[in-house]
Design a protein around this motif. Sequence first.
Motif, mmCIF file in Angstrom:
data_model
loop_
_atom_site.group_PDB
_atom_site.id
_atom_site.type_symbol
_atom_site.label_atom_id
_atom_site.label_comp_id
_atom_site.label_asym_id
_atom_site.label_seq_id
_atom_site.Cartn_x
_atom_site.Cartn_y
_atom_site.Cartn_z
ATOM 1 N N ALA A 30 0.843 -1.194 0.000
ATOM 2 C CA ALA A 30 0.000 0.000 0.000
ATOM 3 C C ALA A 30 0.879 1.246 0.000
ATOM 4 O O ALA A 30 2.074 1.180 0.289
ATOM 5 N N GLY A 31 0.265 2.359 -0.347
ATOM 6 C CA GLY A 31 0.942 3.643 -0.253
ATOM 7 C C GLY A 31 2.125 3.784 -1.190
ATOM 8 O O GLY A 31 2.107 3.319 -2.329
ATOM 9 N N GLU A 32 3.175 4.453 -0.696
ATOM 10 C CA GLU A 32 4.372 4.713 -1.499
ATOM 11 C C GLU A 32 4.999 3.422 -2.007
ATOM 12 O O GLU A 32 5.492 3.363 -3.129
ATOM 13 N N THR A 33 4.966 2.370 -1.194
ATOM 14 C CA THR A 33 5.530 1.081 -1.603
ATOM 15 C C THR A 33 4.784 0.531 -2.804
ATOM 16 O O THR A 33 5.392 0.048 -3.767
ATOM 17 N N ASN A 34 3.468 0.623 -2.797
ATOM 18 C CA ASN A 34 2.672 0.137 -3.913
ATOM 19 C C ASN A 34 2.971 0.922 -5.187
ATOM 20 O O ASN A 34 3.053 0.348 -6.272
ATOM 21 N N ILE A 35 3.163 2.225 -5.063
ATOM 22 C CA ILE A 35 3.474 3.047 -6.232
ATOM 23 C C ILE A 35 4.852 2.681 -6.782
ATOM 24 O O ILE A 35 5.026 2.530 -7.992
ATOM 25 N N ARG A 36 5.853 2.509 -5.911
ATOM 26 C CA ARG A 36 7.188 2.096 -6.366
ATOM 27 C C ARG A 36 7.131 0.748 -7.070
ATOM 28 O O ARG A 36 7.753 0.544 -8.108
ATOM 29 N N GLN A 37 6.365 -0.181 -6.516
ATOM 30 C CA GLN A 37 6.229 -1.495 -7.134
ATOM 31 C C GLN A 37 5.530 -1.392 -8.485
ATOM 32 O O GLN A 37 5.907 -2.072 -9.446
ATOM 33 N N SER A 38 4.540 -0.540 -8.595
ATOM 34 C CA SER A 38 3.842 -0.327 -9.855
ATOM 35 C C SER A 38 4.789 0.227 -10.916
ATOM 36 O O SER A 38 4.776 -0.218 -12.067
ATOM 37 N N ILE A 39 5.619 1.188 -10.531
ATOM 38 C CA ILE A 39 6.603 1.746 -11.467
ATOM 39 C C ILE A 39 7.542 0.651 -11.951
ATOM 40 O O ILE A 39 7.828 0.538 -13.145
ATOM 41 N N GLU A 40 8.005 -0.178 -11.038
ATOM 42 C CA GLU A 40 8.912 -1.269 -11.394
ATOM 43 C C GLU A 40 8.231 -2.248 -12.357
ATOM 44 O O GLU A 40 8.839 -2.692 -13.337
ATOM 45 N N ILE A 41 6.982 -2.580 -12.108
ATOM 46 C CA ILE A 41 6.245 -3.482 -12.996
ATOM 47 C C ILE A 41 6.128 -2.881 -14.387
ATOM 48 O O ILE A 41 6.381 -3.546 -15.395
ATOM 49 N N ILE A 42 5.765 -1.616 -14.475
ATOM 50 C CA ILE A 42 5.618 -0.943 -15.764
ATOM 51 C C ILE A 42 6.944 -0.967 -16.522
ATOM 52 O O ILE A 42 6.993 -1.314 -17.708
ATOM 53 N N LEU A 43 8.034 -0.619 -15.835
ATOM 54 C CA LEU A 43 9.322 -0.517 -16.519
ATOM 55 C C LEU A 43 9.919 -1.868 -16.888
ATOM 56 O O LEU A 43 10.701 -1.958 -17.826
ATOM 57 N N LYS A 44 9.536 -2.924 -16.197
ATOM 58 C CA LYS A 44 10.083 -4.254 -16.486
ATOM 59 C C LYS A 44 9.192 -5.073 -17.421
ATOM 60 O O LYS A 44 9.495 -6.219 -17.722
ATOM 61 N N THR A 45 8.096 -4.492 -17.880
ATOM 62 C CA THR A 45 7.187 -5.192 -18.784
ATOM 63 C C THR A 45 7.442 -4.730 -20.213
ATOM 64 O O THR A 45 7.538 -3.535 -20.489
ATOM 65 N N ASP A 46 7.560 -5.704 -21.120
ATOM 66 C CA ASP A 46 7.747 -5.383 -22.537
ATOM 67 C C ASP A 46 6.409 -5.162 -23.213
ATOM 68 O O ASP A 46 5.393 -5.756 -22.817
ATOM 69 N N LEU A 47 6.414 -4.341 -24.236
ATOM 70 C CA LEU A 47 5.203 -4.115 -25.010
ATOM 71 C C LEU A 47 4.773 -5.445 -25.626
ATOM 72 O O LEU A 47 5.604 -6.209 -26.109
ATOM 73 N N GLY A 48 3.483 -5.737 -25.562
ATOM 74 C CA GLY A 48 2.954 -6.974 -26.102
ATOM 75 C C GLY A 48 3.025 -8.153 -25.139
ATOM 76 O O GLY A 48 2.508 -9.227 -25.428
#
Length: 139
Positions: A30-48
């Motif tokens: 939750a909170g800041e930790t959840n946002i940091r984890q979300s950023i990491e997921i977005i950046l480590k996911t390839d298009l498609g």
Amino acid sequence: MTGGVDQNILGKGVSFPFNVGRDGRIGWSAGETNIRQSIEIILKTDLGERVQLASFGAGLTPLLFDPNTASTHARVADRIHRSLKAWEPRIKLEEVDVREHRSQKETAVATISYRLSATGQTERIALDIPLQSDAAGGV
């Protein structure tokens, strides 16, 4: 509440990496930790990579064999900027800085500075990006 901020206004989700607690329940963040984890997921996911959501992610893996140069750093920064603007509405990007790692010539470091939309609090996250160490960009 952490630092006087109600963590519920910043969001909650399944923890990354996924885990199961001792009680057998799915781990949450939750909170800041959840946002940091979300950023990491977005950046480590390839298009498609995500079924039914082909445009999700930053698509950084195709740059793996590109040279660790200012030109590549600019492309990495652009992909990070575009993906976070599209997929993480809880932040306002302030800066994306990509530079060669000081001691690892085959790695660039992306430092992302952002402000939490709900609170105005400034945060920063860094991510290592593997690239080629030679300017030719070959294998």
